[in-house]
Design a protein around this motif. Structure first.
Motif, mmCIF file in Angstrom:
data_model
loop_
_atom_site.group_PDB
_atom_site.id
_atom_site.type_symbol
_atom_site.label_atom_id
_atom_site.label_comp_id
_atom_site.label_asym_id
_atom_site.label_seq_id
_atom_site.Cartn_x
_atom_site.Cartn_y
_atom_site.Cartn_z
ATOM 1 N N ALA A 1 -79.668 56.561 -7.769
ATOM 2 C CA ALA A 1 -80.926 56.638 -7.012
ATOM 3 C C ALA A 1 -82.110 56.204 -7.867
ATOM 4 C CB ALA A 1 -81.146 58.060 -6.502
ATOM 5 N N LEU A 2 -82.020 56.431 -9.174
ATOM 6 C CA LEU A 2 -83.122 56.030 -10.049
ATOM 7 C C LEU A 2 -83.278 54.514 -10.082
ATOM 8 C CD1 LEU A 2 -82.561 58.467 -13.068
ATOM 9 C CD2 LEU A 2 -84.133 58.715 -11.129
ATOM 10 N N VAL A 3 -82.144 53.809 -9.955
ATOM 11 C CA VAL A 3 -82.199 52.347 -9.928
ATOM 12 C C VAL A 3 -83.018 51.876 -8.734
ATOM 13 C CG1 VAL A 3 -80.849 50.226 -9.717
ATOM 14 C CG2 VAL A 3 -79.994 52.118 -11.110
ATOM 15 N N TYR A 4 -82.725 52.461 -7.573
ATOM 16 C CA TYR A 4 -83.419 52.035 -6.361
ATOM 17 C C TYR A 4 -84.879 52.460 -6.380
ATOM 18 C CZ TYR A 4 -78.617 51.246 -4.913
ATOM 19 O OH TYR A 4 -77.325 50.811 -4.856
ATOM 20 N N ARG A 5 -85.162 53.632 -6.964
ATOM 21 C CA ARG A 5 -86.557 54.059 -7.075
ATOM 22 C C ARG A 5 -87.329 53.128 -8.005
ATOM 23 N NH1 ARG A 5 -86.658 60.317 -8.515
ATOM 24 N NH2 ARG A 5 -88.908 59.877 -8.493
ATOM 25 N N ALA A 6 -86.665 52.676 -9.085
ATOM 26 C CA ALA A 6 -87.310 51.753 -10.022
ATOM 27 C C ALA A 6 -87.622 50.412 -9.366
ATOM 28 C CB ALA A 6 -86.420 51.538 -11.246
ATOM 29 N N ARG A 7 -86.865 50.080 -8.316
ATOM 30 C CA ARG A 7 -87.079 48.813 -7.626
ATOM 31 C C ARG A 7 -87.912 48.966 -6.352
ATOM 32 N NH1 ARG A 7 -84.662 44.420 -9.418
ATOM 33 N NH2 ARG A 7 -83.232 44.632 -11.162
ATOM 34 N N GLY A 8 -88.573 50.123 -6.199
ATOM 35 C CA GLY A 8 -89.565 50.225 -5.135
ATOM 36 C C GLY A 8 -89.260 51.163 -3.993
ATOM 37 N N MET A 9 -88.073 51.745 -3.933
ATOM 38 C CA MET A 9 -87.757 52.663 -2.847
ATOM 39 C C MET A 9 -88.412 54.021 -3.078
ATOM 40 S SD MET A 9 -83.796 52.295 -1.656
ATOM 41 C CE MET A 9 -83.252 50.972 -0.589
ATOM 42 N N THR A 10 -88.673 54.704 -1.964
ATOM 43 C CA THR A 10 -89.153 56.083 -2.085
ATOM 44 C C THR A 10 -88.008 56.962 -2.569
ATOM 45 O OG1 THR A 10 -88.551 56.671 0.179
ATOM 46 C CG2 THR A 10 -90.756 55.715 -0.166
ATOM 47 N N GLU A 11 -88.347 58.175 -3.065
ATOM 48 C CA GLU A 11 -87.315 59.072 -3.593
ATOM 49 C C GLU A 11 -86.280 59.408 -2.522
ATOM 50 O OE1 GLU A 11 -86.935 63.422 -5.829
ATOM 51 O OE2 GLU A 11 -88.902 62.614 -5.250
ATOM 52 N N GLU A 12 -86.745 59.697 -1.315
ATOM 53 C CA GLU A 12 -85.824 60.063 -0.238
ATOM 54 C C GLU A 12 -84.928 58.897 0.150
ATOM 55 O OE1 GLU A 12 -86.003 61.743 4.379
ATOM 56 O OE2 GLU A 12 -87.840 61.548 3.184
ATOM 57 N N ALA A 13 -85.530 57.721 0.316
ATOM 58 C CA ALA A 13 -84.748 56.543 0.717
ATOM 59 C C ALA A 13 -83.767 56.152 -0.380
ATOM 60 C CB ALA A 13 -85.685 55.378 1.037
ATOM 61 N N ALA A 14 -84.196 56.267 -1.644
ATOM 62 C CA ALA A 14 -83.313 55.910 -2.759
ATOM 63 C C ALA A 14 -82.105 56.838 -2.822
ATOM 64 C CB ALA A 14 -84.094 55.963 -4.069
ATOM 65 N N SER A 15 -82.337 58.132 -2.636
ATOM 66 C CA SER A 15 -81.230 59.090 -2.671
ATOM 67 C C SER A 15 -80.252 58.834 -1.535
ATOM 68 C CB SER A 15 -81.779 60.517 -2.579
ATOM 69 O OG SER A 15 -82.585 60.808 -3.694
ATOM 70 N N GLU A 16 -80.785 58.556 -0.366
ATOM 71 C CA GLU A 16 -79.927 58.308 0.793
ATOM 72 C C GLU A 16 -79.101 57.038 0.598
ATOM 73 O OE1 GLU A 16 -80.386 57.489 5.609
ATOM 74 O OE2 GLU A 16 -82.082 58.278 4.442
ATOM 75 N N HIS A 17 -79.763 55.977 0.108
ATOM 76 C CA HIS A 17 -79.049 54.718 -0.081
ATOM 77 C C HIS A 17 -77.991 54.845 -1.171
ATOM 78 C CE1 HIS A 17 -78.381 50.440 0.197
ATOM 79 N NE2 HIS A 17 -78.645 50.269 -1.095
ATOM 80 N N ALA A 18 -78.328 55.535 -2.248
ATOM 81 C CA ALA A 18 -77.366 55.718 -3.336
ATOM 82 C C ALA A 18 -76.163 56.520 -2.875
ATOM 83 C CB ALA A 18 -78.056 56.404 -4.511
ATOM 84 N N SER A 19 -76.386 57.543 -2.071
ATOM 85 C CA SER A 19 -75.275 58.348 -1.556
ATOM 86 C C SER A 19 -74.356 57.501 -0.684
ATOM 87 C CB SER A 19 -75.826 59.529 -0.748
ATOM 88 O OG SER A 19 -76.587 60.386 -1.573
ATOM 89 N N GLU A 20 -74.954 56.626 0.133
ATOM 90 C CA GLU A 20 -74.139 55.745 0.980
ATOM 91 C C GLU A 20 -73.287 54.808 0.139
ATOM 92 O OE1 GLU A 20 -76.904 53.720 3.425
ATOM 93 O OE2 GLU A 20 -77.372 55.460 4.690
ATOM 94 N N VAL A 21 -73.888 54.260 -0.933
ATOM 95 C CA VAL A 21 -73.145 53.345 -1.805
ATOM 96 C C VAL A 21 -71.979 54.061 -2.473
ATOM 97 C CG1 VAL A 21 -73.280 51.966 -3.927
ATOM 98 C CG2 VAL A 21 -75.092 51.799 -2.213
ATOM 99 N N LEU A 22 -72.238 55.235 -3.007
ATOM 100 C CA LEU A 22 -71.183 55.981 -3.694
ATOM 101 C C LEU A 22 -70.092 56.411 -2.724
ATOM 102 C CD1 LEU A 22 -73.326 58.155 -6.136
ATOM 103 C CD2 LEU A 22 -71.936 56.147 -6.688
ATOM 104 N N GLU A 23 -70.476 56.718 -1.511
ATOM 105 C CA GLU A 23 -69.480 57.106 -0.508
ATOM 106 C C GLU A 23 -68.591 55.918 -0.158
ATOM 107 O OE1 GLU A 23 -69.240 59.134 3.946
ATOM 108 O OE2 GLU A 23 -71.158 58.959 2.902
ATOM 109 N N ARG A 24 -69.184 54.739 -0.044
ATOM 110 C CA ARG A 24 -68.381 53.545 0.250
ATOM 111 C C ARG A 24 -67.420 53.249 -0.896
ATOM 112 N NH1 ARG A 24 -73.269 51.153 1.963
ATOM 113 N NH2 ARG A 24 -73.205 49.654 0.236
ATOM 114 N N ILE A 25 -67.911 53.469 -2.131
ATOM 115 C CA ILE A 25 -67.047 53.237 -3.292
ATOM 116 C C ILE A 25 -65.863 54.199 -3.276
ATOM 117 C CG2 ILE A 25 -66.929 53.412 -5.811
ATOM 118 C CD1 ILE A 25 -69.845 52.482 -5.886
ATOM 119 N N ALA A 26 -66.133 55.436 -2.925
ATOM 120 C CA ALA A 26 -65.080 56.452 -2.920
ATOM 121 C C ALA A 26 -63.992 56.143 -1.906
ATOM 122 C CB ALA A 26 -65.693 57.820 -2.618
#
Length: 370
Positions: free
Chosen positions: A228-253
């Motif tokens: 999520a820190l990667v996405y926040r560093a690239r401009g996402m809000t904290e909430e959106a970054a956490s949500e997007h990161a969770s989706e990515v990790l879930e797809r990986i799993a």
């Protein structure tokens, strides 16, 4: 209809105007049709949609004219020129000209044109602006280098040549100075463009996500979710970054093929690719600048190469450079969708202003030395 409901015959001026509108609509449809024939996919469909709209407008004028339609008349010169270029080149310059033409539609001030038609023309201008923008992005890097190179060659060498000529030195000295200015300027422009474009591309590459970082994704702590820190560093809000990161990790799993290709991207890759395309390559910019500067810089030298000297040589050099400046200025105007004449005169004024200053200084320097 008059106030009693009786049909009123149109005036001769109205009929002439309607026939002119019909001719222009037909010609504009032909331009869009020719451009569409040189495109494919989405751009072709957009252009064909514009053809359909122009054909609807034609029908309005056909119905108003009725039996007065007469034989087809030629469209205006501007539209005929557009048709000529569309059929032979289909370039972004035609789209830029069409953008300007659509924005100057007379329908808004004509009571015989429905408001919907005037609105259509306004929207057509925005559609064409979008299509032209794609083309501008594809050639903007090389075009910038070409325009800057040509303009710098014209202005700097004209200023150098007329300044040297005004001092009263021998024609051979003026000619040698002009050739030296050509070579030095062309090399400088080429080297400068290479360094500039190369530096821009390196800055962009430094901002591109590292593909190797995806290998670490399956091993991240799901609870900490530092992705999520990667996405926040690239401009996402904290909430959106956490949500997007969770989706990515879930797809990986749940994926047997490893991290998805775009796992580290939030849309910046496409933007960076567009930016790279807009800037162009360092070598193409350098080569374009070198040769275009040389092409521009040789023009002020031509009179001296053919044996002219003194004021006649200065006058011929200024005339030749003036024509070239008008052409480069008009080209910039066309590509930007602005007035070609205004841009041409601006370019001419800047170039002649610089030459006038150096000529005056040359006269002063020559008088002082004498």
């Amino acid at each position: 209809m008059d106030e009693n409901g009786a049909a009123v015959s149109p005036t001769k001026a109205q009929v002439r105007r309607w026939r002119r509108y019909l001719a222009d609509e037909r010609a504009e449809a032909a331009v869009y049709r020719d451009l569409a024939s040189r495109r494919a996919g989405e751009e072709q469909q957009i252009l064909l949609g514009l053809v359909e709209a122009e054909e609807r407008h034609q029908q309005h004028w056909i119905e108003l004219l009725g039996a007065r339609i007469g034989r087809p008349i030629p469209s205006d010169l501007r539209t005929r020129v557009l048709t000529f270029f569309a059929r032979r080149y289909g370039s972004v310059f035609v789209l830029a000209l069409m953008q300007r033409a659509e924005s100057r539609s007379p329908y808004e001030d004509d009571v015989d044109a429905p408001p919907a038609m005037a609105a259509d023309e306004r929207i057509h201008g925005e559609v064409v602006r979008g299509l032209a923008e794609r083309g501008r992005s594809r050639l903007s890097g090389s075009f910038r280098a070409a325009v800057f190179g040509m303009n710098d060659g014209l202005v700097s060498n004209l200023a150098l040549v007329v300044g040297m000529s005004a001092t009263g030195v021998a024609t051979s000295v003026v000619l040698a100075s002009g050739i030296a200015g050509l070579l030095a300027g062309a090399l400088s422009m080429g080297a400068g463009e290479y360094v500039s474009v190369r530096s821009q591309r390196e800055l962009l590459e430094a901002s591109t996500p590292d593909p190797s970082a995806r290998k670490a994704l399956p091993h991240l702590d799901v609870e900490a979710n530092e992705l999520a820190l990667v996405y926040r560093a690239r401009g996402m809000t904290e909430e959106a970054a956490s949500e997007h990161a969770s989706e990515v990790l879930e797809r990986i799993a749940h994926s047997a093929d490893g991290p998805p290709t775009g796992a580290m991207s939030i849309g910046h890759d496409a933007e960076l690719a567009d930016a790279h395309e807009s800037i162009g390559t360092a070598w193409s910019a350098a080569i374009t600048s070198f040769f275009l500067f040389a092409a521009g810089a040789v023009i002020p030298v031509l009179p001296y190469l053919f044996g002219l000297s003194g004021l006649p040589a200065v006058a011929v050099a200024a005339a030749l450079v003036g024509i070239a400046l008008l052409l480069t200025g008009a080209s910039v105007g066309i590509l930007s969708g602005a007035s070609p004449l205004a841009r041409a005169l601006r370019q001419l004024g800047i170039g002649f202003g610089a030459a006038a200053v150096t000529y005056a200084l040359g006269l002063l320097f020559g008088t002082t030395v004498g």
